[in-house]
Design a protein around this motif. Sequence first.
Motif, short mmCIF file in Angstrom:
data_model
loop_
_atom_site.label_atom_id
_atom_site.label_comp_id
_atom_site.label_asym_id
_atom_site.label_seq_id
_atom_site.Cartn_x
_atom_site.Cartn_y
_atom_site.Cartn_z
N LEU A 9 -13.43 32.43 -68.26
CA LEU A 9 -12.26 31.59 -68.06
C LEU A 9 -11.02 32.41 -67.74
CD1 LEU A 9 -10.92 28.81 -68.07
CD2 LEU A 9 -10.50 29.15 -70.50
N VAL A 10 -10.70 33.40 -68.55
CA VAL A 10 -9.47 34.15 -68.32
C VAL A 10 -9.53 34.93 -67.00
CG1 VAL A 10 -8.78 34.27 -70.74
CG2 VAL A 10 -10.15 36.11 -69.77
N VAL A 19 -8.39 24.75 -63.19
CA VAL A 19 -9.06 25.82 -63.93
C VAL A 19 -8.18 27.06 -63.97
CG1 VAL A 19 -11.08 27.34 -63.99
CG2 VAL A 19 -11.37 24.92 -63.44
N GLY A 20 -7.53 27.37 -62.86
CA GLY A 20 -6.64 28.52 -62.82
C GLY A 20 -5.44 28.37 -63.75
N LEU A 21 -4.88 27.18 -63.79
CA LEU A 21 -3.76 26.91 -64.69
C LEU A 21 -4.19 27.07 -66.15
CD1 LEU A 21 -0.87 26.01 -65.30
CD2 LEU A 21 -1.67 23.65 -65.09
N PHE A 22 -5.33 26.50 -66.49
CA PHE A 22 -5.86 26.62 -67.84
C PHE A 22 -6.13 28.09 -68.18
CE2 PHE A 22 -9.50 25.98 -70.88
CZ PHE A 22 -8.72 25.54 -71.93
N ALA A 23 -6.72 28.81 -67.23
CA ALA A 23 -7.02 30.23 -67.45
C ALA A 23 -5.74 31.04 -67.63
CB ALA A 23 -7.82 30.76 -66.27
N PHE A 24 -4.73 30.73 -66.84
CA PHE A 24 -3.45 31.43 -66.96
C PHE A 24 -2.87 31.24 -68.36
CE2 PHE A 24 1.19 31.50 -66.57
CZ PHE A 24 1.38 32.77 -66.05
N GLN A 25 -2.92 30.01 -68.85
CA GLN A 25 -2.40 29.73 -70.19
C GLN A 25 -3.24 30.43 -71.26
OE1 GLN A 25 -2.47 25.46 -70.03
NE2 GLN A 25 -0.48 25.35 -69.05
N ALA A 26 -4.56 30.41 -71.10
CA ALA A 26 -5.43 31.07 -72.07
C ALA A 26 -5.19 32.58 -72.09
CB ALA A 26 -6.90 30.78 -71.73
N ARG A 27 -4.99 33.14 -70.93
CA ARG A 27 -4.78 34.59 -70.82
C ARG A 27 -3.50 35.02 -71.53
NH1 ARG A 27 -3.04 38.14 -66.14
NH2 ARG A 27 -4.28 40.01 -66.42
N ASP A 29 -2.33 33.66 -74.22
CA ASP A 29 -2.47 33.41 -75.66
C ASP A 29 -3.25 34.56 -76.30
OD1 ASP A 29 -3.14 32.51 -78.20
OD2 ASP A 29 -3.92 30.58 -77.52
N ARG A 30 -2.56 35.38 -77.05
CA ARG A 30 -3.20 36.55 -77.65
C ARG A 30 -4.31 36.20 -78.64
NH1 ARG A 30 0.06 41.62 -77.61
NH2 ARG A 30 1.75 41.23 -76.15
N ALA A 31 -4.28 35.00 -79.18
CA ALA A 31 -5.29 34.58 -80.15
C ALA A 31 -6.45 33.81 -79.50
CB ALA A 31 -4.65 33.71 -81.23
N PHE A 32 -6.42 33.63 -78.17
CA PHE A 32 -7.47 32.87 -77.50
C PHE A 32 -8.83 33.51 -77.75
CE2 PHE A 32 -10.15 31.64 -73.95
CZ PHE A 32 -9.95 30.27 -73.94
N PRO A 33 -9.81 32.70 -78.10
CA PRO A 33 -11.14 33.24 -78.46
C PRO A 33 -11.95 33.66 -77.23
CG PRO A 33 -11.17 30.85 -78.59
CD PRO A 33 -9.76 31.24 -78.27
N LEU A 34 -11.78 34.89 -76.80
CA LEU A 34 -12.43 35.38 -75.59
C LEU A 34 -13.96 35.37 -75.67
CD1 LEU A 34 -10.11 38.40 -74.79
CD2 LEU A 34 -10.17 36.18 -73.64
N GLU A 35 -14.49 35.47 -76.85
CA GLU A 35 -15.95 35.52 -77.01
C GLU A 35 -16.56 34.14 -77.24
OE1 GLU A 35 -17.59 38.38 -76.50
OE2 GLU A 35 -15.67 39.35 -76.15
N ALA A 36 -15.75 33.10 -77.17
CA ALA A 36 -16.21 31.75 -77.52
C ALA A 36 -16.93 31.06 -76.37
CB ALA A 36 -15.03 30.89 -77.96
N ASP A 37 -17.80 30.13 -76.75
CA ASP A 37 -18.41 29.22 -75.80
C ASP A 37 -17.47 28.01 -75.67
OD1 ASP A 37 -18.77 27.74 -78.13
OD2 ASP A 37 -20.94 27.80 -78.06
#
Length: 68
Positions: A9-10, A19-27, A29-37
């Motif tokens: 996603l990021v 999807v790009g907007l969501f990814a931008f916001q997730a990126r 967020d320092r606490a975003f769960p990068l390893e999550a499903d």
Amino acid sequence: MKQNFGLWLVAQHQREDWVGLFAFQARRDRAFPLEADPAGVRAYLKTKGADADAIDMLETAALEWGRA
């Protein structure tokens, strides 16, 4: 092996769609769960009080990721 959802996603952050907007916001967020499903990301979003639009963006991204 398929890349996990959070990292996939990021990596989409430069796209010019939902999807790009969501990814931008997730990126950002320092606490975003990068390893999550997708289910883990959904749970994270709910703890943050995400609105229906964010959940819709998640669903769109998850469908695309699932097809990759």
